[in-house]
Write an enzyme that holds these catalytic residues in place. Structure first.
Site, PDB file in Angstrom:
ATOM      1  N   CYS A 387       0.827  -1.209   0.000  1.00 45.43           N
ATOM      2  CA  CYS A 387       0.000   0.000   0.000  1.00 45.43           C
ATOM      3  C   CYS A 387       0.869   1.271   0.000  1.00 45.43           C
ATOM      4  CB  CYS A 387      -0.981  -0.035   1.172  1.00 45.43           C
ATOM      5  SG  CYS A 387      -2.389   1.065   0.896  1.00 45.43           S
ATOM      6  N   HIS A 516      -3.572  -4.658   0.405  1.00 49.92           N
ATOM      7  CA  HIS A 516      -2.833  -5.261   1.524  1.00 49.92           C
ATOM      8  C   HIS A 516      -2.910  -6.788   1.428  1.00 49.92           C
ATOM      9  CE1 HIS A 516      -2.131  -1.651   4.019  1.00 49.92           C
ATOM     10  NE2 HIS A 516      -3.272  -1.217   3.524  1.00 49.92           N
ATOM     11  N   GLU A 518      -1.361  -8.930   3.001  1.00 50.27           N
ATOM     12  CA  GLU A 518      -1.202  -9.583   4.313  1.00 50.27           C
ATOM     13  C   GLU A 518      -2.535  -9.989   4.939  1.00 50.27           C
ATOM     14  OE1 GLU A 518      -0.471  -6.412   3.626  1.00 50.27           O
ATOM     15  OE2 GLU A 518      -0.886  -5.050   5.290  1.00 50.27           O
TER      16      GLU A 518
HETATM   17  N1  GLN Z   1      -1.685   6.749   3.370  1.00 53.42           N
HETATM   18  C1  GLN Z   1      -1.917   6.071   2.139  1.00 53.42           C
HETATM   19  C2  GLN Z   1      -3.335   6.279   1.628  1.00 53.42           C
HETATM   20  O1  GLN Z   1      -4.192   6.666   2.367  1.00 53.42           O
HETATM   21  C3  GLN Z   1      -1.611   4.596   2.274  1.00 53.42           C
HETATM   22  C4  GLN Z   1      -2.524   3.883   3.223  1.00 53.42           C
HETATM   23  C5  GLN Z   1      -2.032   2.517   3.619  1.00 53.42           C
HETATM   24  O2  GLN Z   1      -0.852   2.209   3.519  1.00 53.42           O
HETATM   25  N2  GLN Z   1      -2.911   1.685   4.068  1.00 53.42           N
HETATM   26  O3  GLN Z   1      -3.609   6.044   0.473  1.00 53.42           O
END
Ligand code: GLN
Length: 541
Positions: A387, A516, A518
């Site tokens: 992400c 994600h 994970e």
């Molecule tokens: N801060 C970034 C966003 O809001 C990534 C978020 C994250 O890593 N879950 O897009």
């Protein structure tokens, strides 16, 4: 037939109630029953999405986009199943649905009283989960500890259910036994006795006591708890610390726990199949050669307390993939800020077999993470971005390969002229209205994988579904430029044409995902991207 097993905590929190509940689900499933699992959190927050993970642990995300407590992740990992919104509730969400029904005249002009309405709503939700998951048994974990105000209405729900259907409800008290004495192995039973009295005071009595302690509980003290707390013989189970949480179900079965719980509910095991689980635990124990993975984050300055709970799914995904590849995972927490203060120190990354930049929010540590990613790209160290780890990899590539020197993300540089990572229009509106709760791009979205990429090698599939939690995206205005310079877009979201996975050519393994992965890794089913990343890391070694 529907049966309920409630798991409540005694003495103090943080002693592994979630793992206990997950393990109970695991062994009942192995005994041939269909199990659903619910987590009840006593706080007023409607979901876990607005809570700081460094204080409350990771925010786990379900397929349907529910942002919930990390224990839901344990349930999915231990039961090898996907859960949904109905499996998670908080004081806030229960009140919210009662209030919404009241506003819609759903109580037909009656005065809506906290008791019985709130406990009945809780029972309704549990029954709904049983129905939706077509389950025989619901394992319900009640957050907090008995004796506090916060969870009293949930315990009242247990009482109501138990008084109506005594033969269908079992209550398990997970209690902590402090160890004293010169050898530190004299377990004290008195706090547990008090916890049982607290339950008695709200009209409940535990059917089973799980004695959580650093060491196993001896027979003498087991007998003492049985006698002092009126627990049937054999229903005090020793639950000492173990090296891996995945051993807990196996440990429980040494005490014939599934048999005891089922007989309490008038049931018998239909079969006994823990073979695959045992094999996985065995594999985890027999892996001796290490694979060293560094995780670069913002709160990891040396000496800082790393709240491992805030990255629990990442840690577990690394473990699953390492064991699958017959390696012992060694995880190192690396401080992004140290690479900002002392750029030369980024060379320390050479000591690790693979590097991960996990999810994150805000500006702190960003430049250090970008330095780490640049180092992995140039030095050909296997890299997996999760992400935020994708967004920063795109910024690094734009700056240093495409020579867009001021490339940045609107998240931490709102006035940038080169927002290679930008906020989606609908997200912008939400932010300006301060609508933060449950409004990110959340939950499962389709991702189409490009053939011939490392991602395709990993998934062996052209369409996959993965879980999201973010507001920002790769800006398609820059996509041509990025691709022209060699960035591979290995996965896209077909509906919105959004970048989901990037990769680099001529690199042993450099991949990052907007989602994600994970959240979907399971001990019995390691995630393809983690699996390939670990494989490449082992090769690197
Ligand atoms: N801060 C970034 C966003 O809001 C990534 C978020 C994250 O890593 N879950 O897009």
């Amino acid at each position: 037939m529907t049966k309920y097993i409630f798991v409540a905590g005694g003495v103090m929190s943080g002693v592994g109630k979630g793992i206990a509940a997950s393990s109970i689900g695991n062994i009942l499933q192995a005994a041939g029953y269909r199990v659903t699992a619910l987590k009840i959190d006593p706080y007023v927050n409607v979901d876990a999405g607005t809570m700081n993970p460094t204080e409350h642990g990771e925010v786990f995300v379900l397929d349907d986009g529910t942002e919930c407590d990390q224990d839901m992740g344990n349930y999915e990992r231990f039961l090898n199943r996907d859960f949904s919104r109905i499996n998670y509730m908080t004081t806030g969400s229960v009140y919210l649905s009662v209030i919404q029904r009241e506003r819609a005249m759903g109580y037909g002009g009656k005065q809506v009283e906290v008791v019985p309405r709130i406990p009945l709503e809780v029972i309704d939700k549990i029954n709904l989960a049983l129905k939706k998951d077509k389950a025989d048994i619901a394992v319900v974990e009640i957050g907090g500890t008995v004796g506090e105000y916060e969870n009293i209405l949930f315990l009242e729900a247990v009482r109501m259910l138990k008084i109506k259907n005594p033969q269908d409800v079992a209550l398990v008290l997970v209690s902590f036994l402090p160890a004293l004495g010169a050898g530190g192995d004299e377990l004290k039973t008195k706090p547990t006795q008090h916890a049982v009295r607290s339950l008695n005071a709200v009209g409940l009595h535990p059917d089973m006591v799980l004695a959580r302690a650093a060491v196993p509980l001896d027979e003498k003290r087991k007998a003492k708890i049985e006698f002092m707390c009126s627990i049937p013989k054999g229903y005090v189970i020793s639950a000492p610390n173990v090296s891996s949480v995945y051993e807990v179900p196996i440990n429980f079965e040494k005490d014939k726990m599934s048999e005891k719980l089922l007989s309490r509910l008038g049931l018998k095991a239909k079969n006994k199949d823990m073979r695959e689980w045992r094999q996985m635990v065995l594999a985890s124990k027999s892996a001796k050669l290490p694979v060293k993975i560094g995780i670069v984050g913002k709160y990891f300055a040396t000496g800082d307390f790393v709240l491992e709970d805030s990255y629990i799914s990442v840690i577990e995904a690394i473990k699953h993939a390492a064991w699958f590849n017959k390696r012992k995972p060694e995880i190192y927490w690396l401080s992004a800020e140290s690479y900002e203060n002392n750029p030369n120190s980024v060379k320390e990354l050479k000591r690790y077999d693979g590097i991960i930049v996990p999810g994150g929010f805000g500006a702190r540590g960003v430049e250090g993470k970008i330095k780490a990613i640049e180092f992995c790209r140039k030095q050909k160290i296997p890299y997996l971005g999760l992400c935020f780890g994708l967004q920063l990899a795109v910024i690094e590539f734009a700056r240093n390969v495409c020579k867009i020197r001021d490339a940045s993300s609107r998240e931490f540089n709102p006035r940038t002229d080169f927002p290679v990572i930008d906020v989606m229009p609908e997200q912008k509106a939400l932010l300006s209205e301060k609508k933060y709760g449950g409004t990110m791009r959340l939950g499962s979205y389709k991702c189409v994988i490009k053939k011939g990429t490392k991602s395709y090698t990993a998934y062996k599939n052209t369409v996959v579904s993965e879980r999201h939690r973010h507001r920002y995206e790769v800006n398609n205005d820059f996509r041509d430029e990025l691709e022209k310079n060699g960035l591979i877009v290995a996965g896209i979201n077909p509906e919105r044409d959004l970048v989901e996975i990037i990769e680099l050519k001529n690199h042993p393994f450099f991949a990052a995902s907007q989602f994600h992965p994970e959240f979907k890794s399971r001990p019995l089913r390691p995630h393809p991207l983690f699996r390939e990343f670990i494989k490449a890391s082992i090769k690197q070694r």
